[in-house]
Design an enzyme around this catalytic site. Sequence first.
Site, short mmCIF file in Angstrom:
data_model
loop_
_atom_site.label_atom_id
_atom_site.label_comp_id
_atom_site.label_asym_id
_atom_site.label_seq_id
_atom_site.Cartn_x
_atom_site.Cartn_y
_atom_site.Cartn_z
N THR A 1 0.85 -1.19 0.00
CA THR A 1 0.00 0.00 0.00
C THR A 1 0.88 1.24 0.00
OG1 THR A 1 -1.65 -1.20 1.24
CG2 THR A 1 -1.81 1.20 1.29
N GLU B 1 -3.33 -4.56 -2.79
CA GLU B 1 -3.93 -5.76 -2.18
C GLU B 1 -5.12 -5.33 -1.35
OE1 GLU B 1 -2.37 -4.61 1.80
OE2 GLU B 1 -3.82 -6.16 1.28
N PHE C 1 -18.88 -4.21 8.41
CA PHE C 1 -18.07 -3.13 8.98
C PHE C 1 -18.91 -2.13 9.75
CE2 PHE C 1 -13.62 -3.67 7.79
CZ PHE C 1 -13.75 -4.87 7.12
N CYS D 1 -2.86 -1.85 8.80
CA CYS D 1 -3.35 -1.15 7.61
C CYS D 1 -4.21 0.07 7.90
CB CYS D 1 -4.10 -2.14 6.73
SG CYS D 1 -2.97 -3.36 6.05
N ARG E 1 0.08 -5.76 15.61
CA ARG E 1 0.45 -4.40 15.23
C ARG E 1 -0.73 -3.45 15.46
NH1 ARG E 1 3.21 -5.55 9.41
NH2 ARG E 1 1.47 -7.04 9.33
C1 UDX Z 1 -8.08 -4.35 6.23
C2 UDX Z 1 -8.99 -4.29 5.02
O1 UDX Z 1 -10.21 -4.97 5.31
C3 UDX Z 1 -8.31 -4.97 3.82
O2 UDX Z 1 -9.14 -4.85 2.68
C4 UDX Z 1 -6.96 -4.29 3.57
O3 UDX Z 1 -6.30 -4.91 2.48
C5 UDX Z 1 -6.09 -4.38 4.80
O4 UDX Z 1 -6.79 -3.76 5.92
P1 UDX Z 1 -7.39 -6.07 8.08
O5 UDX Z 1 -6.76 -4.87 8.70
O6 UDX Z 1 -6.63 -7.32 7.97
O7 UDX Z 1 -7.91 -5.70 6.57
O8 UDX Z 1 -8.68 -6.44 8.97
P2 UDX Z 1 -10.21 -6.05 8.95
O9 UDX Z 1 -10.98 -7.28 9.02
O10 UDX Z 1 -10.53 -5.06 7.89
O11 UDX Z 1 -10.37 -5.30 10.39
C6 UDX Z 1 -9.61 -4.14 10.59
C7 UDX Z 1 -9.88 -3.67 12.01
O12 UDX Z 1 -11.23 -3.15 12.10
C8 UDX Z 1 -9.76 -4.74 13.08
O13 UDX Z 1 -9.13 -4.18 14.22
C9 UDX Z 1 -11.21 -5.09 13.42
O14 UDX Z 1 -11.35 -5.52 14.76
C10 UDX Z 1 -11.90 -3.75 13.20
N1 UDX Z 1 -13.31 -3.86 12.83
C11 UDX Z 1 -13.65 -4.47 11.65
C12 UDX Z 1 -14.27 -3.28 13.66
O15 UDX Z 1 -13.94 -2.75 14.72
N2 UDX Z 1 -15.58 -3.34 13.29
C13 UDX Z 1 -15.96 -3.94 12.12
O16 UDX Z 1 -17.16 -3.97 11.84
C14 UDX Z 1 -14.97 -4.52 11.28
C1 UDX Z 2 3.17 -4.52 4.31
C2 UDX Z 2 2.33 -3.33 4.74
O1 UDX Z 2 2.04 -3.47 6.13
C3 UDX Z 2 1.05 -3.32 3.97
O2 UDX Z 2 0.31 -2.15 4.26
C4 UDX Z 2 1.37 -3.32 2.52
O3 UDX Z 2 0.15 -3.36 1.78
C5 UDX Z 2 2.22 -4.53 2.17
O4 UDX Z 2 3.42 -4.52 2.94
P1 UDX Z 2 3.09 -6.79 5.48
O5 UDX Z 2 3.24 -7.97 4.63
O6 UDX Z 2 2.26 -6.81 6.70
O7 UDX Z 2 2.47 -5.67 4.60
O8 UDX Z 2 4.56 -6.29 5.86
P2 UDX Z 2 5.54 -7.13 6.79
O9 UDX Z 2 4.78 -8.17 7.50
O10 UDX Z 2 6.32 -6.10 7.51
O11 UDX Z 2 6.47 -7.88 5.71
C6 UDX Z 2 7.39 -7.20 4.95
C7 UDX Z 2 8.48 -8.22 4.57
O12 UDX Z 2 9.39 -7.61 3.67
C8 UDX Z 2 9.29 -8.68 5.78
O13 UDX Z 2 9.37 -10.09 5.78
C9 UDX Z 2 10.67 -8.06 5.56
O14 UDX Z 2 11.72 -8.87 6.04
C10 UDX Z 2 10.72 -7.94 4.04
N1 UDX Z 2 11.60 -6.88 3.56
C11 UDX Z 2 11.49 -5.62 4.08
C12 UDX Z 2 12.52 -7.19 2.56
O15 UDX Z 2 12.60 -8.32 2.12
N2 UDX Z 2 13.34 -6.20 2.09
C13 UDX Z 2 13.28 -4.92 2.60
O16 UDX Z 2 14.06 -4.07 2.17
C14 UDX Z 2 12.32 -4.62 3.61
#
Ligand code: UDX
Ligand code: UDX
Length: 493
Positions: free
Chosen positions: A124, A154, A272, A283, A350
């Site tokens: 993102t 994504e 939601f 995110c 996180r």
């Molecule tokens: C979110 C987006 O849904 C996804 O499309 C994007 O790619 C990444 O961020 P994620 O953060 O994994 O995904 O979880 P999600 O299920 O969206 O919940 C996000 C947060 O909102 C959680 O802390 C959840 O507890 C909270 N939530 C979700 C609420 O408090 N109320 C709701 O009705 C839904």
């Molecule tokens: C991250 C962001 O949180 C999300 O918002 C975005 O859409 C996608 O990238 P996430 O997969 O959760 O998502 O990140 P993280 O779990 O921190 O994984 C990143 C990976 O990249 C780690 O395994 C890290 O070791 C690797 N990395 C990071 C590399 O291989 N090279 C780098 O220079 C930095």
Amino acid sequence: MSEKVSICVIGSGYVGLVAAVCFAEMGHRVTCVDNDEPRVKTLNEGGVPIYEEHLPELLAKHRGRNVKFTCDLGAAVRRSEAIFIAVGTPQGDSGAADLSYVEAVVSEIARSIGDYKVIVEKSTVPVYTNEWICRVLHRYGVDPNSFDVVSNPEFLREGTAIGDFLHPDRIVVGAGTESAAEVMQRIYQPLTGGSYYSQPNALPGACSALHPAKLLVTSPQSSEIIKHASNAFLALKISFINAVGNLAEAVDADIEDIAAGIGLDSRIGPKFLRAGLGYGGSCFPKDVAAFHWVAQQCDVDFQLLEEVRKINETQRDVFYNKVLSALWTLRGKRLAALGLAFKGDTDDIRDSPAIEIVKKLLDAGALVSGFDPEAMERSKEILPPSETLNYASDIYEAARDTDAVLILTDWKAFATLDLQRLKQAVRFPIVIDGRNLYKPQTMLEHGFTYVSMGRPASHQDQLGQAAKQNARSRRESMVTPLSGRCLPFAPST
Ligand code: UDX
Ligand code: UDX
């Protein structure tokens, strides 16, 4: 049959690892790169570094066949046609996304580009990142005709990421040239043409050969905005229902009924709209901040996003004050914290509201016993066991001899507690539920004082009756005898 594409995915985190195994599942040849050597070693030895449903099975099915893991980014780039960047884009101090990992990876890619490559922003990233990546590649002397940079955001929810990837509501591609769009269409053809869903062991889900995935092709900027706007809108829905919940509570209404009532409007929808502790994760918090930062950079007033953040932050205080109101003092009180992950079905802590609440309780001198089905190991890294914090082996061990049980994460296991067994375990039958997992009447019938979010509390003890009477008399002072309506608060005279 769809054509195999050689794909490199850089980053094997919650997004990159899911993308790598799903591209392999779609039939492509994938090399997944990470600079974290222990993580690459774990992956090659059959380990699964993150918790995601279906991930262990797909890794076992494709490891060493359609997907390989390495730290050698150069070799992976040279043998791939498309390079997906899926490294972290954490929130920086100003609210802007920290793109230093993206830039580091782009500079490594620059040294390995030979024949034509499509470089894909899977992480993102804020709008115009696409242009910056092109600029960095030009600075490293890469021939502009040897690459295109596209955006392919994504939309994966943690816990259901594999299903979200293979059965997407939509695939968004932001491409500036026909050739780049053509490569992306070839990569996603198994889903958009439906051939993947016809396979005997395809992952079941909403898409099918008859109703394949949709692919939207637009400009890179529009694609980058679609991602931020999608997450910001979802976060807005959550903050909206939480603000309505706080109002509902002030007038003894029930936010669960209200959410059901408004969610039946097909233009709003039921999803939601779950009131509670609010959103966390890697995110929503950072994407709302990054989107607001982008608007500020463009001199566009998007103050609404600041309100979304403020309401969300407030929810943690609302919950903490409920704990204080129920227990009066916290020093020395024994509390069970059910849930540490930012939401159910993930091990990710996180920006977890649960972790923040536990920290506040410990700072107030409470003794906390935490339990989470998947997130305890990650929690111990930032909140090590201590005299005031222990990690229990199960729910009822966490609840043993406690002054109150706090529900902080919406794990299914916490929504189906053995309430008789829980009552026998606790010192006082008080449940404070930050995720509204129960009907108040159910808790009352089992002898619990039950406090939740956006709903009237149901009290067992005398103290509760007094609190109820106070709330009732406060309401009566607002209602005129004639109209029976609640007056807006009387202007201060
Ligand atoms: C979110 C987006 O849904 C996804 O499309 C994007 O790619 C990444 O961020 P994620 O953060 O994994 O995904 O979880 P999600 O299920 O969206 O919940 C996000 C947060 O909102 C959680 O802390 C959840 O507890 C909270 N939530 C979700 C609420 O408090 N109320 C709701 O009705 C839904
Ligand atoms: C991250 C962001 O949180 C999300 O918002 C975005 O859409 C996608 O990238 P996430 O997969 O959760 O998502 O990140 P993280 O779990 O921190 O994984 C990143 C990976 O990249 C780690 O395994 C890290 O070791 C690797 N990395 C990071 C590399 O291989 N090279 C780098 O220079 C930095």
